[in-house]
Design an enzyme around this catalytic site. Sequence first.
Site, PDB file in Angstrom:
ATOM      1  CD1 TRP A   1      -6.094  -3.744  -1.945  1.00 15.89           C
ATOM      2  CD2 TRP A   1      -5.231  -5.015  -0.319  1.00 15.89           C
ATOM      3  NE1 TRP A   1      -4.748  -3.460  -1.853  1.00 15.89           N
ATOM      4  CE2 TRP A   1      -4.196  -4.219  -0.870  1.00 15.89           C
ATOM      5  CE3 TRP A   1      -4.917  -5.899   0.719  1.00 15.89           C
ATOM      6  CZ2 TRP A   1      -2.889  -4.270  -0.412  1.00 15.89           C
ATOM      7  CZ3 TRP A   1      -3.601  -5.962   1.169  1.00 15.89           C
ATOM      8  CH2 TRP A   1      -2.602  -5.150   0.608  1.00 15.89           C
TER       9      TRP A   1
ATOM     10  NE  ARG B   1     -13.231  -0.158   3.439  1.00 17.86           N
ATOM     11  CZ  ARG B   1     -13.255   0.106   4.739  1.00 17.86           C
ATOM     12  NH1 ARG B   1     -13.706   1.275   5.157  1.00 17.86           N
ATOM     13  NH2 ARG B   1     -12.849  -0.774   5.623  1.00 17.86           N
TER      14      ARG B   1
ATOM     15  CE  LYS C   1      -7.970   8.032   1.988  1.00 21.02           C
ATOM     16  NZ  LYS C   1      -6.941   9.020   1.622  1.00 21.02           N
TER      17      LYS C   1
ATOM     18  CD  GLU D   1       0.901   6.859  -1.225  1.00 27.35           C
ATOM     19  OE1 GLU D   1       0.461   6.253  -0.232  1.00 27.35           O
ATOM     20  OE2 GLU D   1       0.660   8.058  -1.439  1.00 27.35           O
TER      21      GLU D   1
ATOM     22  CG  HIS E   1      26.665  11.128   5.308  1.00 31.33           C
ATOM     23  ND1 HIS E   1      27.886  10.973   5.924  1.00 31.33           N
ATOM     24  CD2 HIS E   1      26.250  12.395   5.590  1.00 31.33           C
ATOM     25  CE1 HIS E   1      28.198  12.081   6.573  1.00 31.33           C
ATOM     26  NE2 HIS E   1      27.219  12.960   6.388  1.00 31.33           N
TER      27      HIS E   1
ATOM     28  CB  CYS F   1     -12.181  -6.022   1.987  1.00 31.78           C
ATOM     29  SG  CYS F   1     -10.729  -7.044   1.750  1.00 31.78           S
TER      30      CYS F   1
ATOM     31  CE  LYS G   1      -0.039  11.928  -0.462  1.00 34.55           C
ATOM     32  NZ  LYS G   1       0.460  10.813   0.350  1.00 34.55           N
TER      33      LYS G   1
ATOM     34  CD  GLU H   1       2.936  12.707   2.315  1.00 34.83           C
ATOM     35  OE1 GLU H   1       1.845  12.845   1.735  1.00 34.83           O
ATOM     36  OE2 GLU H   1       3.266  11.644   2.881  1.00 34.83           O
TER      37      GLU H   1
ATOM     38  CG  ASN I   1     -12.056  -5.674   5.789  1.00 30.48           C
ATOM     39  OD1 ASN I   1     -10.943  -6.026   5.416  1.00 30.48           O
ATOM     40  ND2 ASN I   1     -12.324  -4.434   6.150  1.00 30.48           N
ATOM     41  N   GLY I   2     -10.567  -8.761   6.597  1.00 28.34           N
ATOM     42  CA  GLY I   2      -9.644  -9.119   7.657  1.00 28.34           C
ATOM     43  C   GLY I   2      -8.817 -10.335   7.295  1.00 28.34           C
TER      44      GLY I   2
END
Length: 604
Positions: free
Chosen positions: A74, A27, A599, A483, A499, A2, A480, A476, A98-99
């Site tokens: 958020w 963010r 973010k 996401e 496997h 947030c 990406k 990675e 925020n938290g």
Amino acid sequence: MCGIVGILGDHQAAPVLVEALKRLEYRGYDSAGIATINDGALDRRRAVGKLANLADLLVRDPLPGKSGIGHTRWATHGAPSVGNAHPHRSGPVAVVHNGIIENFKTLRTELADKGYDTETETDTETISLLCQSFLDQGLAPRDAAEQTIARLDGAFALAFLFDGESDLIVAARKGSPLAVGWGDGEMYLGSDAIALAPLTDRITYLEEGDRAVLTREGAEIWDREGRPANREIRQIQIDTTRIEKGGHKHFMAKEIAEQPSVLADALAHYVDDTGLQLPANVPDFAHVDRIVMVACGTAFYACQTAKYWMEQLAGVPVEVDIASEFRYRNPPIGPNTLAIFVSQSGETADTLAALRHVAEKSQILSVVNVPESSIARESDIALPILAGAEIGVASTKAFTCQLLVLLVLSLKAAADRGLLDEASLAAHIDALRSIPGLMSQAIAASDQIEATGEKLAEAQDILFLGRGRMFPLAMEGALKLKEISYIHAEGYASGELKHGPIALIDRSVPVIVMAPEDELFDKTVSNMQEVMARGGKIVLVTDRNGARTAGDGVWKIIEMPDVPDVIAPLIYAVPAQLLAYFTAVAKGTDVDQPRNLAKSVTVE
């Protein structure tokens, strides 16, 4: 996650608050709101979705006043809705937070017994109700805020605004970042300096447990013990051009394109004509028996890549751990263990908690993009990656800058341990110096990558394969892609294919193979042939010789420049990033602010 802003100013606060919140969009958020004091009266406006919705609401229903607080939320407790959006108001007090408040259910029950009923699903409303209860007992606003803060368990950054108090904001920080901005007869509050960049360059970062009382004359700050704290006012230089799109359609596109220049900046910081240039307090790796690397998300894959460098070049055993799991294992840390923590924001909650878990057991080195961040301040040594502000939620230039700094560190380790002679070290440094130019050549392949991305947008599942130093990059690349395009993707070590994952292969599943022609190339090609034999569509990312040797029968080829093996992960990060970007653009998703993501993850 947030974003918080606050202002005690000489001008109408609402437009300034909205502009500051826009600078915190990176963010991640799902709703937004502001509250102001006008002629002594507290009022607020809130909206779900993008800040444009809040801005439109303010046009229809203006919110005057020169003092205010704002928030981008958020969702943690309660779905995105106007009712759950911040600021939360209970009678004469409004709060942004925020938290996560861990004891909110206990407090909610206690408040209900006293006749204070909740209207939302959030933990934050409990804060405003609790503060209202102290105000109702006759406490002054700042005392009521202090009593409220003392009752809270969990992580938080808080700002309180009070009815009838147009020259007062009370703030607190525990676990989530918060910064005070100093103006001329004005004062500001923000989750980070970026939010305040157009308003002031004079910033004080609140330390863990700090409380602050802001008026237009300045700020009084107390530490967690209630003692006056003389926190430093720092002059922060933020290149505001790096938080604009600069003609690009998306921040992500701009930040991919910036990689040659930011990597050149980082190289200039860590390499000069005489060789590697690291701070004197970086340890002598001859006395390091083991390295533990801890990170989350993309930074975790940067650490996985560095594990190859550290072990192959320097012969140091390396363990890489996900921050959210690290401290719960209670891993043994020996006296000659070096702990390395990697975080773009320097505020990642899980990484910070892991750092504090080993703070008394090991020397701590951090690799961060924000030198003033909590992780940097709490480390013995902090190495900046110098990527500049990264606005796109999906990390691009921060990832490659992290790789560069970790590679420089690996070369120092190898030199300290006598495993690189002067000529070999010079050759590796020459490879480092070639990175910006090779990165530019990789970006120049955008057209062929865009055409491939448009085809990938039709897929439902995509696999990435890589061997050796390309294996973390495969993971990675998959991260990406999922996401920002919302296509299911997984990264695997090429040799692991048979496997289990090979069961997923059919004509509908593209398989992206990261394969420079290195010492493992033949083995990768063998795995690639296994995919092709089962109808899988191969996207081969390789160099000219690799394309000539193994390109027959593949679906698509993306050609990269010839690169020294040691720097291949940095250069091959570009096609991984661009494939994700162009696939997401073709699907029409929100590239810079993908759904459900933030973010800076500042809650566990």
